[in-house]
Write a protein that holds these residues in place. Structure first.
Motif, PDB file in Angstrom:
ATOM      1  N   ASN A  20       0.815  -1.205   0.000  1.00 48.98           N
ATOM      2  CA  ASN A  20       0.000   0.000   0.000  1.00 48.98           C
ATOM      3  C   ASN A  20       0.859   1.269   0.000  1.00 48.98           C
ATOM      4  O   ASN A  20       1.828   1.374   0.756  1.00 48.98           O
ATOM      5  CB  ASN A  20      -0.915  -0.038   1.237  1.00 48.98           C
ATOM      6  CG  ASN A  20      -1.805   1.155   1.331  1.00 48.98           C
ATOM      7  OD1 ASN A  20      -1.434   2.154   1.932  1.00 48.98           O
ATOM      8  ND2 ASN A  20      -2.978   1.064   0.737  1.00 48.98           N
ATOM      9  N   ILE A  21       0.477   2.230  -0.834  1.00 44.26           N
ATOM     10  CA  ILE A  21       1.235   3.479  -0.953  1.00 44.26           C
ATOM     11  C   ILE A  21       1.253   4.245   0.363  1.00 44.26           C
ATOM     12  O   ILE A  21       2.320   4.654   0.836  1.00 44.26           O
ATOM     13  CB  ILE A  21       0.662   4.360  -2.082  1.00 44.26           C
ATOM     14  CG1 ILE A  21       0.908   3.704  -3.441  1.00 44.26           C
ATOM     15  CG2 ILE A  21       1.285   5.762  -2.045  1.00 44.26           C
ATOM     16  CD1 ILE A  21       0.236   4.411  -4.601  1.00 44.26           C
ATOM     17  N   LEU A  22       0.099   4.465   0.973  1.00 48.95           N
ATOM     18  CA  LEU A  22       0.057   5.265   2.194  1.00 48.95           C
ATOM     19  C   LEU A  22       0.807   4.589   3.339  1.00 48.95           C
ATOM     20  O   LEU A  22       1.583   5.236   4.039  1.00 48.95           O
ATOM     21  CB  LEU A  22      -1.382   5.561   2.609  1.00 48.95           C
ATOM     22  CG  LEU A  22      -1.517   6.419   3.873  1.00 48.95           C
ATOM     23  CD1 LEU A  22      -0.805   7.758   3.713  1.00 48.95           C
ATOM     24  CD2 LEU A  22      -2.976   6.620   4.226  1.00 48.95           C
ATOM     25  N   ARG A  23       0.613   3.304   3.528  1.00 50.37           N
ATOM     26  CA  ARG A  23       1.318   2.600   4.612  1.00 50.37           C
ATOM     27  C   ARG A  23       2.832   2.719   4.452  1.00 50.37           C
ATOM     28  O   ARG A  23       3.554   2.917   5.427  1.00 50.37           O
ATOM     29  CB  ARG A  23       0.902   1.132   4.668  1.00 50.37           C
ATOM     30  CG  ARG A  23      -0.448   0.949   5.284  1.00 50.37           C
ATOM     31  CD  ARG A  23      -0.769  -0.524   5.502  1.00 50.37           C
ATOM     32  NE  ARG A  23      -2.196  -0.694   5.296  1.00 50.37           N
ATOM     33  CZ  ARG A  23      -2.756  -1.544   4.471  1.00 50.37           C
ATOM     34  NH1 ARG A  23      -2.027  -2.385   3.768  1.00 50.37           N
ATOM     35  NH2 ARG A  23      -4.060  -1.615   4.342  1.00 50.37           N
ATOM     36  N   ASN A  24       3.303   2.594   3.221  1.00 52.74           N
ATOM     37  CA  ASN A  24       4.735   2.725   2.995  1.00 52.74           C
ATOM     38  C   ASN A  24       5.209   4.158   3.191  1.00 52.74           C
ATOM     39  O   ASN A  24       6.314   4.381   3.688  1.00 52.74           O
ATOM     40  CB  ASN A  24       5.107   2.216   1.602  1.00 52.74           C
ATOM     41  CG  ASN A  24       5.198   0.713   1.594  1.00 52.74           C
ATOM     42  OD1 ASN A  24       6.073   0.144   2.225  1.00 52.74           O
ATOM     43  ND2 ASN A  24       4.280   0.065   0.905  1.00 52.74           N
ATOM     44  N   SER A  25       4.401   5.123   2.809  1.00 52.47           N
ATOM     45  CA  SER A  25       4.756   6.514   3.053  1.00 52.47           C
ATOM     46  C   SER A  25       4.891   6.778   4.552  1.00 52.47           C
ATOM     47  O   SER A  25       5.836   7.452   4.990  1.00 52.47           O
ATOM     48  CB  SER A  25       3.709   7.447   2.453  1.00 52.47           C
ATOM     49  OG  SER A  25       3.978   8.782   2.805  1.00 52.47           O
ATOM     50  N   LEU A  26       3.981   6.252   5.332  1.00 56.62           N
ATOM     51  CA  LEU A  26       4.049   6.422   6.787  1.00 56.62           C
ATOM     52  C   LEU A  26       5.272   5.701   7.365  1.00 56.62           C
ATOM     53  O   LEU A  26       5.989   6.241   8.203  1.00 56.62           O
ATOM     54  CB  LEU A  26       2.782   5.898   7.448  1.00 56.62           C
ATOM     55  CG  LEU A  26       1.507   6.689   7.151  1.00 56.62           C
ATOM     56  CD1 LEU A  26       0.279   5.923   7.622  1.00 56.62           C
ATOM     57  CD2 LEU A  26       1.567   8.060   7.783  1.00 56.62           C
ATOM     58  N   ARG A  27       5.522   4.503   6.898  1.00 61.45           N
ATOM     59  CA  ARG A  27       6.625   3.681   7.411  1.00 61.45           C
ATOM     60  C   ARG A  27       7.988   4.290   7.076  1.00 61.45           C
ATOM     61  O   ARG A  27       8.910   4.253   7.879  1.00 61.45           O
ATOM     62  CB  ARG A  27       6.527   2.276   6.832  1.00 61.45           C
ATOM     63  CG  ARG A  27       7.610   1.322   7.330  1.00 61.45           C
ATOM     64  CD  ARG A  27       7.406  -0.083   6.809  1.00 61.45           C
ATOM     65  NE  ARG A  27       6.199  -0.633   7.387  1.00 61.45           N
ATOM     66  CZ  ARG A  27       5.327  -1.395   6.723  1.00 61.45           C
ATOM     67  NH1 ARG A  27       5.539  -1.714   5.448  1.00 61.45           N
ATOM     68  NH2 ARG A  27       4.256  -1.857   7.313  1.00 61.45           N
ATOM     69  N   TYR A  28       8.124   4.860   5.864  1.00 63.09           N
ATOM     70  CA  TYR A  28       9.430   5.323   5.404  1.00 63.09           C
ATOM     71  C   TYR A  28       9.513   6.842   5.216  1.00 63.09           C
ATOM     72  O   TYR A  28      10.334   7.329   4.447  1.00 63.09           O
ATOM     73  CB  TYR A  28       9.795   4.617   4.091  1.00 63.09           C
ATOM     74  CG  TYR A  28       9.859   3.115   4.233  1.00 63.09           C
ATOM     75  CD1 TYR A  28      10.798   2.508   5.057  1.00 63.09           C
ATOM     76  CD2 TYR A  28       8.952   2.305   3.552  1.00 63.09           C
ATOM     77  CE1 TYR A  28      10.835   1.130   5.195  1.00 63.09           C
ATOM     78  CE2 TYR A  28       8.993   0.929   3.681  1.00 63.09           C
ATOM     79  CZ  TYR A  28       9.939   0.340   4.502  1.00 63.09           C
ATOM     80  OH  TYR A  28       9.979  -1.019   4.643  1.00 63.09           O
ATOM     81  N   ASP A  29       8.659   7.587   5.916  1.00 60.87           N
ATOM     82  CA  ASP A  29       8.690   9.049   5.901  1.00 60.87           C
ATOM     83  C   ASP A  29       8.563   9.661   4.513  1.00 60.87           C
ATOM     84  O   ASP A  29       9.279  10.593   4.156  1.00 60.87           O
ATOM     85  CB  ASP A  29       9.971   9.569   6.569  1.00 60.87           C
ATOM     86  CG  ASP A  29      10.075   9.144   8.022  1.00 60.87           C
ATOM     87  OD1 ASP A  29       9.040   9.135   8.712  1.00 60.87           O
ATOM     88  OD2 ASP A  29      11.189   8.812   8.459  1.00 60.87           O
ATOM     89  N   GLY A  30       7.610   9.159   3.739  1.00 60.63           N
ATOM     90  CA  GLY A  30       7.356   9.712   2.418  1.00 60.63           C
ATOM     91  C   GLY A  30       6.514  10.971   2.451  1.00 60.63           C
ATOM     92  O   GLY A  30       6.438  11.712   1.487  1.00 60.63           O
ATOM     93  N   ASP A  31       5.842  11.222   3.576  1.00 61.67           N
ATOM     94  CA  ASP A  31       5.065  12.442   3.819  1.00 61.67           C
ATOM     95  C   ASP A  31       3.819  12.616   2.955  1.00 61.67           C
ATOM     96  O   ASP A  31       3.347  13.740   2.776  1.00 61.67           O
ATOM     97  CB  ASP A  31       5.946  13.690   3.701  1.00 61.67           C
ATOM     98  CG  ASP A  31       6.973  13.774   4.819  1.00 61.67           C
ATOM     99  OD1 ASP A  31       6.683  13.278   5.926  1.00 61.67           O
ATOM    100  OD2 ASP A  31       8.062  14.317   4.580  1.00 61.67           O
ATOM    101  N   VAL A  32       3.266  11.544   2.393  1.00 60.65           N
ATOM    102  CA  VAL A  32       1.986  11.670   1.689  1.00 60.65           C
ATOM    103  C   VAL A  32       0.954  12.135   2.716  1.00 60.65           C
ATOM    104  O   VAL A  32       0.825  11.540   3.785  1.00 60.65           O
ATOM    105  CB  VAL A  32       1.553  10.332   1.049  1.00 60.65           C
ATOM    106  CG1 VAL A  32       0.123  10.416   0.526  1.00 60.65           C
ATOM    107  CG2 VAL A  32       2.510   9.939  -0.070  1.00 60.65           C
ATOM    108  N   PRO A  33       0.231  13.237   2.426  1.00 60.10           N
ATOM    109  CA  PRO A  33      -0.766  13.728   3.382  1.00 60.10           C
ATOM    110  C   PRO A  33      -1.811  12.652   3.670  1.00 60.10           C
ATOM    111  O   PRO A  33      -2.180  11.875   2.790  1.00 60.10           O
ATOM    112  CB  PRO A  33      -1.409  14.917   2.650  1.00 60.10           C
ATOM    113  CG  PRO A  33      -0.425  15.306   1.603  1.00 60.10           C
ATOM    114  CD  PRO A  33       0.287  14.047   1.216  1.00 60.10           C
TER     115      PRO A  33
END
Length: 110
Positions: A20-33
């Protein structure tokens, strides 16, 4: 492994296929709002700039919140979208996000 390139933060995330895009953004500091994580608020609206063929199918929650027109333009909800393989590039625009957040949820036939 798949790659998520995030234009707004100039980040590149190496992630598992089918993730999942959002889960990975949260896990790796991608900063997706994000806010709700369930496809209701529209905060995680992203535009797939490149690699849309490497994503899973559009979910009913996306059809209801985003609408067919924006989906056809490449917009997806990061909380609902999975990178199946290879590489994608995404971005987000605060004004477009506000527009989607204000939209009423549409009834969609499945």
């Amino acid at each position: 492994m798949a790659i998520i390139k995030i234009k707004n933060t100039d980040r590149q995330l190496e992630v598992e296929d089918n993730s999942n895009i959002l889960r990975n953004s949260l896990r790796y500091d991608g900063d997706v709002p994000n806010r709700c994580g369930g496809g209701y608020c529209g905060t995680c609206l992203v535009k797939i700039e490149d690699g849309s063929e490497n994503l899973d199918n559009i979910k009913p929650a996306e059809k209801k919140k985003v609408g067919e027109d924006l989906l056809e333009e490449g917009y997806r909800l990061a909380c609902q979208t999975f990178v199946v393989k290879d590489e994608i590039t995404l971005s987000w625009d605060k004004e477009m996000t506000k527009k989607v957040q204000r939209q009423k949820v549409k009834k969609v036939s499945t």
